[in-house]
Motif scaffolding. Structure first.
Motif, PDB file in Angstrom:
ATOM      1  N   LEU A 207       4.305   3.655 -20.425  1.00  0.00           N
ATOM      2  CA  LEU A 207       3.447   4.809 -20.733  1.00  0.00           C
ATOM      3  C   LEU A 207       2.933   4.744 -22.173  1.00  0.00           C
ATOM      4  N   ILE A 208       3.785   4.250 -23.068  1.00  0.00           N
ATOM      5  CA  ILE A 208       3.358   4.135 -24.475  1.00  0.00           C
ATOM      6  C   ILE A 208       2.203   3.132 -24.575  1.00  0.00           C
ATOM      7  N   LYS A 209       2.309   2.031 -23.819  1.00  0.00           N
ATOM      8  CA  LYS A 209       1.218   1.027 -23.841  1.00  0.00           C
ATOM      9  C   LYS A 209      -0.070   1.636 -23.289  1.00  0.00           C
ATOM     10  N   ILE A 210       0.043   2.364 -22.188  1.00  0.00           N
ATOM     11  CA  ILE A 210      -1.145   2.999 -21.583  1.00  0.00           C
ATOM     12  C   ILE A 210      -1.780   3.964 -22.582  1.00  0.00           C
ATOM     13  N   ALA A 211      -0.945   4.765 -23.228  1.00  0.00           N
ATOM     14  CA  ALA A 211      -1.449   5.774 -24.175  1.00  0.00           C
ATOM     15  C   ALA A 211      -2.141   5.106 -25.362  1.00  0.00           C
ATOM     16  N   LYS A 212      -1.522   4.069 -25.900  1.00  0.00           N
ATOM     17  CA  LYS A 212      -2.111   3.395 -27.075  1.00  0.00           C
ATOM     18  C   LYS A 212      -3.433   2.737 -26.711  1.00  0.00           C
ATOM     19  N   ASP A 213      -3.493   2.234 -25.485  1.00  0.00           N
ATOM     20  CA  ASP A 213      -4.732   1.609 -25.027  1.00  0.00           C
ATOM     21  C   ASP A 213      -5.853   2.662 -24.944  1.00  0.00           C
ATOM     22  N   ARG A 214      -5.506   3.849 -24.419  1.00  0.00           N
ATOM     23  CA  ARG A 214      -6.526   4.919 -24.319  1.00  0.00           C
ATOM     24  C   ARG A 214      -6.994   5.335 -25.714  1.00  0.00           C
ATOM     25  N   ILE A 215      -6.054   5.454 -26.636  1.00  0.00           N
ATOM     26  CA  ILE A 215      -6.420   5.870 -28.005  1.00  0.00           C
ATOM     27  C   ILE A 215      -7.336   4.826 -28.637  1.00  0.00           C
ATOM     28  N   LYS A 216      -7.013   3.554 -28.399  1.00  0.00           N
ATOM     29  CA  LYS A 216      -7.804   2.460 -28.997  1.00  0.00           C
ATOM     30  C   LYS A 216      -9.222   2.429 -28.424  1.00  0.00           C
ATOM     31  N   ARG A 217      -9.308   2.654 -27.095  1.00  0.00           N
ATOM     32  CA  ARG A 217     -10.625   2.573 -26.452  1.00  0.00           C
ATOM     33  C   ARG A 217     -11.464   3.827 -26.691  1.00  0.00           C
ATOM     34  N   HIS A 218     -10.818   4.967 -26.934  1.00  0.00           N
ATOM     35  CA  HIS A 218     -11.562   6.225 -27.114  1.00  0.00           C
ATOM     36  C   HIS A 218     -11.101   6.960 -28.368  1.00  0.00           C
ATOM     37  N   PRO A 219     -11.329   6.371 -29.550  1.00  0.00           N
ATOM     38  CA  PRO A 219     -10.849   7.027 -30.776  1.00  0.00           C
ATOM     39  C   PRO A 219     -11.537   8.364 -31.041  1.00  0.00           C
ATOM     40  N   ASP A 220     -12.727   8.578 -30.429  1.00  0.00           N
ATOM     41  CA  ASP A 220     -13.443   9.840 -30.597  1.00  0.00           C
ATOM     42  C   ASP A 220     -12.855  10.936 -29.699  1.00  0.00           C
ATOM     43  N   ARG A 221     -12.090  10.531 -28.712  1.00  0.00           N
ATOM     44  CA  ARG A 221     -11.545  11.485 -27.728  1.00  0.00           C
ATOM     45  C   ARG A 221     -10.124  11.932 -28.067  1.00  0.00           C
ATOM     46  N   TYR A 222      -9.365  11.035 -28.712  1.00  0.00           N
ATOM     47  CA  TYR A 222      -7.947  11.321 -28.947  1.00  0.00           C
ATOM     48  C   TYR A 222      -7.575  11.308 -30.422  1.00  0.00           C
ATOM     49  N   GLU A 223      -6.605  12.175 -30.767  1.00  0.00           N
ATOM     50  CA  GLU A 223      -5.921  12.072 -32.059  1.00  0.00           C
ATOM     51  C   GLU A 223      -5.116  10.764 -32.050  1.00  0.00           C
TER      52      GLU A 223
END
Ligand code: SF4
Ligand code: SF4
Ligand code: SF4
Length: 301
Positions: A207-223
């Protein structure tokens, strides 16, 4: 959660007494023991996906024998007019927050026990009623609980509540990570029902890998912070969000396990006062007699 027998009761009481009398300044600062499995499970909550339908609240109640009412009644969004906390009758609640600047979409946040890797509730419990299971769940044994409420005070997220149906024998109520479902290979009820997959159940490390991937791909969407990854030493439930955790009413916490803090407080209190063994013996005795009477009444019936 099994009821304890007479021998267990006195054994726990003896352990409680020995623990209290044996405390020292050194033990108060002891590092938390490693009690967690590398394969423990968790839930990733993506608050940018949650639509605030509250189906999770309904499913949680239904799977724990609480009257949930009709699913349609959860469409009433006036409930978001005030912020709510989990209670003895609702182990999870969803709150709504204002959108981020430039967005029209409200932020919805589901709240429940975080199932900490180093649970302060467990550390504070003097009779060992709590356990951190291998799959990540923090559960408790109602039979061991003497109702001291230390867990309520210790929890950094203010999660444990008590059912006060009987004044003398209140029972802990909180999210149990659907332990009875997950140990049979089922999903937690809230994860299972979520219609938009805002909740992802899986191995915590994945889950940590999935979350970090989302943050990396959408820095405008996530803190950039994944709340729970390191908070209080790590939690099983982790949050992705467009706002900082403090803006969503999560407490501002350090990345060190909370038990160190709660143990230090508890041990500090006892190092200045006579250890209240008599108090706990009395309290425990009353509760044991009360449970015994209930049991005898049931048998007579
Ligand atoms: S959130 Fe509170 S009740 Fe839940 S495991 Fe952590 S310390 Fe215990
Ligand atoms: S994991 Fe189970 S107990 Fe916890 S909030 Fe979800 S449905 Fe409720
Ligand atoms: S069921 Fe899913 S989308 Fe609906 S409120 Fe719960 S987490 Fe959000």
């Amino acid at each position: 959660m099994d009821k304890q027998n007479r021998r267990d009761f006195f054994k726990n009481l003896a352990i409680a007494g020995a623990t209290i009398t044996g405390l020292s300044a050194t033990s108060a600062n002891a590092a938390p023991k490693k009690i967690i499995s590398d394969d423990r499970m968790g839930v990733l909550v993506d608050t940018t996906v949650c639509v605030g339908c509250r189906n999770c609240e309904w499913a949680c109640k239904g799977s724990h024998g609480i009257d949930a009412g009709s699913l349609e009644s959860y469409e009433d969004r006036s409930v978001f007019n005030e912020k709510r906390r989990p209670t003895a009758g609702s182990y999870t609640v969803v709150n709504e927050y204002a959108p981020i600047k430039g967005s029209q979409i409200a932020i919805n946040v589901k709240v429940q026990c975080m199932h900490c890797d180093h649970p302060a509730c467990m550390s504070a419990c003097i009779v060992g009623a709590f356990t951190k299971e291998e799959n990540g769940s923090v559960i408790w044994d109602t039979g061991k609980c003497i109702g001291c409420r230390y867990c309520m005070v210790a929890c950094p997220f203010q999660i444990p509540t008590f059912d006060y149906l009987t004044a003398i024998e209140p029972e802990i109520r909180k999210c149990d990570f659907c332990y009875n479902r997950t140990k049979e290979g089922k999903l937690p009820a809230c994860v299972d029902i979520c219609p938009v997959e805002a909740l992802t159940y899986g191995k915590r490390s994945d889950l940590i890998k999935i979350a970090k991937d989302r943050i990396k791909r959408h820095p405008d969407r996530y803190e950039p912070e994944l709340f729970g990854e390191k908070t209080v030493g790590g939690t099983a439930w982790m949050y992705l969000s467009a706002k900082k955790a403090e803006e969503l009413d999560f407490p501002k916490l350090e990345n060190v396990p909370a038990p160190g803090v709660s143990e230090a407080i508890q041990h500090g209190i006892f190092s200045y006062f006579v250890p209240p063994v008599a108090y706990f013996a009395l309290l425990g005795g009353i509760m044991w007699i009360s449970k015994r009477k209930d049991h005898d009444d049931e048998e007579e019936d």
